[in-house]
Design an enzyme around this catalytic site. Structure first.
Site, PDB file in Angstrom:
ATOM      1  CD  GLU A   3      -4.739   4.910   0.901  1.00  0.00           C
ATOM      2  OE1 GLU A   3      -4.500   5.057   2.103  1.00  0.00           O
ATOM      3  OE2 GLU A   3      -5.851   4.630   0.456  1.00  0.00           O
TER       4      GLU A   3
ATOM      5  CG  ASP B  77      -8.302  10.789 -23.502  1.00  0.00           C
ATOM      6  OD1 ASP B  77      -7.280  10.092 -23.651  1.00  0.00           O
ATOM      7  OD2 ASP B  77      -9.376  10.325 -23.083  1.00  0.00           O
TER       8      ASP B  77
ATOM      9  CE  LYS C 125      -7.353   2.674 -25.212  1.00  0.00           C
ATOM     10  NZ  LYS C 125      -7.495   3.513 -24.022  1.00  0.00           N
TER      11      LYS C 125
ATOM     12  NE  ARG D   8      -6.750  -3.272 -19.496  1.00  0.00           N
ATOM     13  CZ  ARG D   8      -6.935  -3.312 -20.816  1.00  0.00           C
ATOM     14  NH1 ARG D   8      -6.216  -4.098 -21.575  1.00  0.00           N
ATOM     15  NH2 ARG D   8      -7.848  -2.556 -21.389  1.00  0.00           N
TER      16      ARG D   8
ATOM     17  CE1 TYR E 130      -4.280   0.653  -0.333  1.00  0.00           C
ATOM     18  CE2 TYR E 130      -4.453  -1.305   1.029  1.00  0.00           C
ATOM     19  CZ  TYR E 130      -5.024  -0.400   0.158  1.00  0.00           C
ATOM     20  OH  TYR E 130      -6.322  -0.535  -0.196  1.00  0.00           O
TER      21      TYR E 130
ATOM     22  CB  THR F 265      -4.662   4.287 -21.630  1.00  0.00           C
ATOM     23  OG1 THR F 265      -4.562   4.373 -23.048  1.00  0.00           O
ATOM     24  CG2 THR F 265      -6.086   4.572 -21.204  1.00  0.00           C
TER      25      THR F 265
HETATM   26  N1  DSN Z   1     -12.180   0.977 -24.537  1.00  0.00           N
HETATM   27  C1  DSN Z   1     -11.181   1.825 -25.155  1.00  0.00           C
HETATM   28  C2  DSN Z   1     -11.235   1.745 -26.624  1.00  0.00           C
HETATM   29  O1  DSN Z   1     -11.467   0.673 -27.107  1.00  0.00           O
HETATM   30  O2  DSN Z   1     -11.018   2.721 -27.310  1.00  0.00           O
HETATM   31  C3  DSN Z   1     -11.280   3.203 -24.684  1.00  0.00           C
HETATM   32  O3  DSN Z   1     -11.413   3.226 -23.301  1.00  0.00           O
END
Ligand code: DSN
Length: 418
Positions: A56, A199, A228, A234, A54, A225
């Site tokens: 925090e 974003d 991707k 993730r 933990y 994120t």
């Molecule tokens: N679920 C993602 C996507 O497929 O673009 C975005 O959060």
């Protein structure tokens, strides 16, 4: 390609499912634009003993003892992200892109404030004001749309901005394949004294590689994120290059204690590893190939007169508009899945079908490129998709293509067993 230990538990029930998922990932062609495969190091980091801790709080200011090494890891992750994105401020604690957006909005806005973001069916994300999401429930979102050519319409954004006076404009997308002029977006934000948040969840890897317009010099806040095109674990991150250190403090406290408790230390460790993996030419070459593969597929679809939203792609994805093929996105997603080709149904601009049906499918190349597919393989897949769309529910065609997909996947393994 990567090494993987299959047997991580003696729990037979779980092991069986794990093994099946590995076989699924190995034998199926993943064209989901937001999915990717992580390296062995990133995979191992997420199963490391940092999962037990933990932590925090912030570096050197934690609510639990025993964070000496957590501090070191978080510091490395932050420093690496700063170098990678050329920014002054980074928060690596958000558990996901949604958490990052939630924290970013609430750092500078009050619930009920107006935000201008991209319409979901025109490429925006659920957290950009969908009424079924926290964003649409807690904030007064107004939406801009793309024009008839499927491009971002800046004069419309300006018109909506002047009319509704949002406190924030949100750029970025999850199913838009065109360009975005961030300088123009910032200019509009300045005209109404609003924050510009971009974003970059989908395009982070392309931006790092210098292959997509970079919003970082223009946005007040950037969220992303890490899993991707960036191909890490993730998770989420928040970045800023703003001069106002007060803004960084507000974001930090909005992440914790504002909307999260303990950070996922094992994931911060994996983020640090992924950021380092994204330095240099190898990562850049990968991103170049992601784009080449998209273009190679689009060429085949265009030759066969398929309609592509925005008429092409400047990034790692594109949307097929299936209306003139008289079939829904749902039907094609299911049919392709039977041939081991994995896509997601996706709404097209102003779709008259609901998100569970849709008139389109989204196709992305980050995952196939990561396992080594080049233009040749990408074009073959495009031809198989076309055949499956055109030949309706022909079982022989589906089985024949499934067999070809299997053979192609075998030539490009994702994970080697140790
Ligand atoms: N679920 C993602 C996507 O497929 O673009 C975005 O959060």
């Amino acid at each position: 390609m990567f090494n993987i230990k299959n047997k991580i538990t003696k729990d037979k029930k779980i092991s069986k499912i794990l093994k099946k998922e590995k076989i699924r990932q190995e034998n199926q062609v993943t064209l989901i634009a937001s999915e990717n495969y992580v390296s062995n190091a990133v995979l191992s980091a997420q199963g490391s003993i940092f999962t037990n801790k933990y932590a925090e709080g912030k570096i050197k200011n934690r609510y639990y003892a025993g964070c000496k090494y957590v501090d070191k890891i978080e510091k490395i992750a932050i420093e690496r992200a700063k170098r990678l994105f050329c920014v002054k401020y980074v928060n690596v604690q958000p558990h996901s892109g949604t958490q990052a957006n939630f924290a970013a909005y609430s750092s500078v806005l009050k619930y009920g404030d107006t935000i201008l973001g991209m319409d979901l069916s025109h490429g925006g994300h659920l957290t950009h004001g969908s009424d079924v999401n926290f964003s649409g429930k807690l904030y007064n979102f107004i939406h801009y749309k793309t024009n008839k050519k499927g491009e971002i319409d800046y004069s419309n954004i300006r018109k909506l901005a002047k009319k509704h006076k949002p406190k924030m404009i949100v750029g970025g997308f999850s199913s838009y394949s065109g360009d975005c002029n961030w300088k123009k977006m910032r200019k509009i934000s300045n005209e109404i004294n609003a924050f510009l948040l971009v974003d970059i969840s989908h395009i982070a890897g392309l931006i790092i590689a210098g292959l997509y317009n970079n919003p970082i010099p223009y946005a007040h806040i950037i969220t992303s994120t890490t899993h991707k095109t960036l191909s890490g674990p993730r998770g989420g991150i928040i970045l800023s290059n703003h001069d106002d250190k007060n803004l960084f403090k507000k974001i930090d406290s909005s992440v914790f204690p504002g909307c999260q408790g303990g950070p996922l230390v094992h994931v911060m460790l994996a983020k640090a590893i992924a950021f380092k993996e994204a330095y240099g030419q190898k990562f850049k070459n990968y991103q170049i190939q992601v784009i080449k593969n998209v273009k190679a597929m689009i060429k085949i679809f265009k030759k066969e007169n398929f309609k592509i939203v925005s008429n092409g792609s400047k990034n790692h994805l594109f949307l097929l508009d299936l209306r003139k093929n008289n079939v829904t996105g749902k039907e094609i997603e299911e049919r392709l899945y039977r041939a081991n080709i994995v896509v997601n149904k996706n709404n097209i601009p102003d779709d008259d079908k609901k998100p569970s049906i849709t008139s389109g499918i989204r196709i992305g190349t980050p995952a196939i490129t990561r396992r080594g597919f080049l233009e040749r393989e990408s074009q073959k897949i495009a031809k198989w998709i076309i055949q499956i769309i055109k030949e309706k529910d022909n079982l022989n065609t589906i089985l024949n293509i499934k067999n070809k997909v299997y053979k192609m996947c075998k030539l490009f393994p994702i994970y080697k067993n140790k």
